[in-house]
Design an enzyme around this catalytic site. Structure first.
Site, PDB file in Angstrom:
ATOM      1  N   SER A 141      56.009 106.349  71.821  1.00 48.17           N
ATOM      2  CA  SER A 141      56.087 105.037  72.470  1.00 48.17           C
ATOM      3  C   SER A 141      56.136 103.907  71.454  1.00 48.17           C
ATOM      4  CB  SER A 141      54.820 104.804  73.300  1.00 48.17           C
ATOM      5  OG  SER A 141      54.700 105.735  74.318  1.00 48.17           O
ATOM      6  N   HIS A 162      63.214 107.735  73.640  1.00 50.73           N
ATOM      7  CA  HIS A 162      62.042 107.190  74.331  1.00 50.73           C
ATOM      8  C   HIS A 162      62.318 107.057  75.827  1.00 50.73           C
ATOM      9  CE1 HIS A 162      58.975 103.743  74.978  1.00 50.73           C
ATOM     10  NE2 HIS A 162      58.413 104.912  75.166  1.00 50.73           N
ATOM     11  N   ASN A 212      58.135  98.513  74.728  1.00 53.72           N
ATOM     12  CA  ASN A 212      56.698  98.375  74.450  1.00 53.72           C
ATOM     13  C   ASN A 212      56.362  97.151  73.598  1.00 53.72           C
ATOM     14  OD1 ASN A 212      55.583 100.335  76.071  1.00 53.72           O
ATOM     15  ND2 ASN A 212      56.079 101.952  74.609  1.00 53.72           N
TER      16      ASN A 212
END
Ligand code: CAA
Ligand code: NAD
Length: 306
Positions: A141, A162, A212
């Site tokens: 992540s 991802h 993220n």
């Protein structure tokens, strides 16, 4: 494109496979089981590797349930087609507790715990054992792809893939280019993403990649707001759903992601950027210490019925 067309595209692509025909997923948790499912749905042969048999059994149960959900959407009320869909995909999945059983694959995707040293150890082993042509990828992540692959020789055949939770439903795949990835590997990753019904974007090896980097500060600020007692968790969740149209509020999503994973991501982001927005959050640390990891453990910010 709506959810159904993504599912249908993934299903119909089973007749037009690209170069990747066999996939191994190391780590059969929340993400690994979803990645294995979408690859099997697309007609690829999949091996899932995890540490213990009981974890593989849990992965298998979750895959069967989620395959049925997808099949019902694709084939509506046609019970025979639903059963065939589930059985076909399930028959392409093998499981093992030994990584050696999964090394003969075109693509190996790692989806284990978010810790650099554990990931490095795994990739160093995979690099030694896997055939020359095998592409290695991490579903990290937040950890640097270059750092994860620092000890491997095949840096040209290595990158980040991802995914987003829940994998069968979320349409995005971030393809992360490490500094030494070859154009051929990058193109194969993009093609493979398409073959499993995902829309791919490309990102450099930058902390948190695209999603993220943006989601991390949002989650952290929400947790601090909860910790200060500015508003109840339920009200903060409701606010973001009703005001911004998000499908889940920040705490529903953090529990869904796993608070241990959330904590690990924020820690990696702090180390990589130095940005104080990622500094430790005592309430998050406490919940993780108490084993309250979110949905997967039955309690996090909220409590869940088993
Ligand atoms: N497999 C297959 N189908 C699934 C599924 C799964 N795992 N999870 C949900 N579904 C299906 C359901 O069957 C349902 O189908 P119908 O519409 O045909 O009934 C549909 O998806 C919606 O599910 P639910 O009715 O159960 O609940 P919902 O409407 O609240 O949707 C959700 C659930 C799709 C998870 C939605 O709440 C959502 O999109 N949440 C946000 C998720 C998100 O932001 N993910 C990204 C997190 S960040 C990340 O993953 C990166 C990281 O590194 C941490
Ligand atoms: P999880 O805890 O649900 O699953 C991890 C699995 O890996 C566990 O079953 C564990 O037993 C297994 N494992 C650990 N070490 C292993 C090893 N050496 N060999 C084989 N199996 C091993 O975690 P998750 O949420 O699936 O996250 C996995 C990875 O995906 C992490 O890097 C995480 O950051 C990333 N990720 C998570 C999400 C999310 O929303 N949870 C989203 C995108 C990416």
């Amino acid at each position: 494109m709506n959810k159904l067309s993504v599912l249908t595209r993934a299903f119909s692509s089973s007749s037009s496979l690209n170069a990747v025909k066999t996939v191994t997923v190391v780590g059969g948790g929340l993400m690994g089981s979803g990645i294995a499912q979408v690859a099997a749905q697309a007609g690829q042969n999949v091996t899932i590797v995890d540490l213990k048999l009981e974890l593989l059994e849990k992965a298998w149960t979750s895959i069967e349930q989620n395959l049925t959900r997808v099949a019902k959407k694709v084939h509506k009320d046609d019970a025979a087609k639903i059963e065939t869909f589930v059985q076909d995909a399930a028959s392409r999945i093998k499981v093992s507790t030994k990584v050696e059983d999964g090394v003969n694959a075109d693509l190996i995707i790692e989806a284990i715990v978010e810790k650099l040293d554990v990931k490095q150890e795994l990739f160093n082993k995979l690099d030694l054992l896997a055939p020359e042509h095998t592409i290695l990828a991490s579903n990290t992540s937040s950890i640097s792809i270059n750092a994860i692959g620092a000890g491997i020789k095949r840096k040209d055949r290595f990158g980040g893939l991802h995914f987003f939770n829940p994998v069968p439903i979320m349409r995005l795949l971030e393809v992360i280019k490490g500094d030494q990835i070859s154009e051929q590997t990058y193109q194969t990753m993009m093609e493979w993403g398409k073959s499993i019904g995902k829309t791919c974007i490309t990102c450099k090896d930058t902390p948190g990649f695209v999603v993220n980097r943006l989601l991390g500060p949002y989650s952290a600020e929400a947790l601090r707001m909860y910790e200060r007692g500015d508003a109840k968790a339920e009200d903060i969740d409701l606010a973001m759903k009703l005001a911004c149209g998000y499908p889940m509020g920040p705490f529903e999503l953090a529990d869904y992601t796993g608070l241990d994973t959330k904590k690990a991501i924020l820690g990696v982001m702090l180390e990589a950027t130095g940005d104080p927005v990622f500094r430790p959050i005592p309430v998050l640390d406490r919940l993780v210490e108490e084993g309250k990891l979110g949905r997967k453990s039955g309690e996090g910010i909220y409590k869940y019925e088993k």
